[in-house]
Design a protein around this motif. Structure first.
Motif, PDB file in Angstrom:
ATOM      1  N   PHE A 177       1.920   5.011   1.391  1.00  0.00           N
ATOM      2  CA  PHE A 177       1.916   5.719   2.665  1.00  0.00           C
ATOM      3  C   PHE A 177       2.607   7.069   2.514  1.00  0.00           C
ATOM      4  CE2 PHE A 177       1.740   1.217   3.557  1.00  0.00           C
ATOM      5  CZ  PHE A 177       0.807   1.113   4.577  1.00  0.00           C
ATOM      6  N   SER A 219       0.853  -1.189   0.000  1.00  0.00           N
ATOM      7  CA  SER A 219       0.000   0.000   0.000  1.00  0.00           C
ATOM      8  C   SER A 219       0.885   1.232   0.000  1.00  0.00           C
ATOM      9  CB  SER A 219      -0.913   0.019   1.226  1.00  0.00           C
ATOM     10  OG  SER A 219      -1.905  -0.978   1.143  1.00  0.00           O
ATOM     11  N   LYS A 231      -1.475   5.938   6.008  1.00  0.00           N
ATOM     12  CA  LYS A 231      -1.874   5.476   4.682  1.00  0.00           C
ATOM     13  C   LYS A 231      -2.067   6.681   3.774  1.00  0.00           C
ATOM     14  CE  LYS A 231      -5.385   2.788   2.218  1.00  0.00           C
ATOM     15  NZ  LYS A 231      -6.651   2.008   2.319  1.00  0.00           N
ATOM     16  N   GLU A 279      -1.383  -1.366   7.597  1.00  0.00           N
ATOM     17  CA  GLU A 279      -2.454  -0.366   7.544  1.00  0.00           C
ATOM     18  C   GLU A 279      -3.338  -0.420   8.787  1.00  0.00           C
ATOM     19  OE1 GLU A 279      -4.993  -0.171   4.176  1.00  0.00           O
ATOM     20  OE2 GLU A 279      -3.351  -0.315   2.737  1.00  0.00           O
TER      21      GLU A 279
END
Length: 308
Positions: free
Chosen positions: A111, A109, A121, A145
């Protein structure tokens, strides 16, 4: 928490011989301080830091703790001919990092960070995701997360990760913070002592940056780039980060210590993958980065459970 990691400004030593006008005043004082800082760093780090507090970045650049160097606004780069930042500055949020670029098979993910212990995030509306010299975007394992949300990171801007809570923080989250600490040198003075003196064995000499002397910024500066007066030419890696400087990481975008170049960074459990400007993926070891970047703060290394 006070973070000291791997660049700041022996600012504009390379330009001082030719610059004129208001932008030159700070650089002239930097040249006058250079030898004093180098001499003090050999015997008294605190004294060297105190002296280095007098250094300034070449106008109109400002210090970025993530590039560990003086930087133009995100989206801009330094033009040695005009002694100015050129290009269009980014407005608003950093573009979302492309986490697929590294080729990692781990779920990732995006960030944003404002320090090694304050990251969240990616959210284009979040303060830590806005394009400034103080913020940084990166990719990391998606599993953190939920953990950072539960800890309140990014929700309350005053909350930071407490890395001393060994029983409550996952190894992945700790490793992510450690990698960020490896990128981060909090103040200009610290960067000067780490990268522009030989107190920690990280100063650059002519042979280290030889390949850069014929291209780019250093091609225009090489005649005046060696003004420390130490016999062996030593380069100002903080004002003008370049290949061969120990604070230099080649990533997609502009090269060297320009904040707009810091994209394409993926943090995994024990390594950092960076996608270079030639689209080559390089591997950096988190422990090596952290041990290099926290030269002035050995207790911090042990808090991250590393031994250098």
């Amino acid at each position: 928490m006070h973070f000291l990691a791997t660049v700041a400004s022996l600012a504009s030593i390379a330009m001082a011989a030719s610059a004129t006008g208001p932008a030159c005043s700070a650089t002239t004082s930097n040249v006058q301080l250079a030898n004093k800082i180098v001499a003090e760093a050999a015997t008294d780090i605190d004294a060297a830091l105190s002296l280095a507090a007098g250094f300034k970045c070449p106008a109109p650049m400002a210090y970025s703790p993530w590039t560990k160097a003086c930087s133009c606004l995100p989206g801009q780069s330094y033009d040695a001919n005009s002694k100015a930042c050129s290009g269009t500055a980014l407005v608003g949020a950093w573009p979302m990092p492309k986490c697929s670029a590294s080729g990692s098979t781990v779920a990732l993910s995006a960030f944003c960070a404002i320090s090694p212990v304050k990251f969240t995030k990616y959210d284009a509306t979040h303060a830590w995701c806005q394009a400034t010299v103080e913020t940084f975007t990166f990719c990391a394992e998606a599993e953190i997360e939920a953990e950072i949300t539960a800890l309140g990171l990014g929700i309350n801007l005053d909350v930071e990760l407490d890395i001393s809570l060994t029983s409550k923080i996952s190894a992945t989250l700790r490793a992510t913070s450690a990698a960020l600490a490896g990128f981060f040198v909090e103040t200009l003075a610290e960067a000067v002592v780490i990268f522009n003196t030989n107190a920690f064995g990280l100063v650059s000499v002519a042979a280290d940056v030889e390949a850069s002397l014929t291209t780019g910024l250093f091609a225009q500066l090489k005649a005046t780039a060696c003004l420390l007066g130490l016999g062996t030419c030593q380069f100002d890696c903080v004002s003008f980060s370049t290949k061969g400087c120990h604070n230099y990481i080649d990533v997609v975008g502009a090269l060297g210590g320009r904040i707009s170049g810091l994209v394409g960074v993926t943090i995994l459990s024990d390594t950092v993958l960076s996608v270079s400007s030639t689209k080559v993926v390089s591997t950096l070891h988190v422990q090596d980065m952290l041990c290099t970047s926290t030269k002035l703060n050995t207790p911090l290394v042990s808090e991250y459970k590393f031994t250098c």
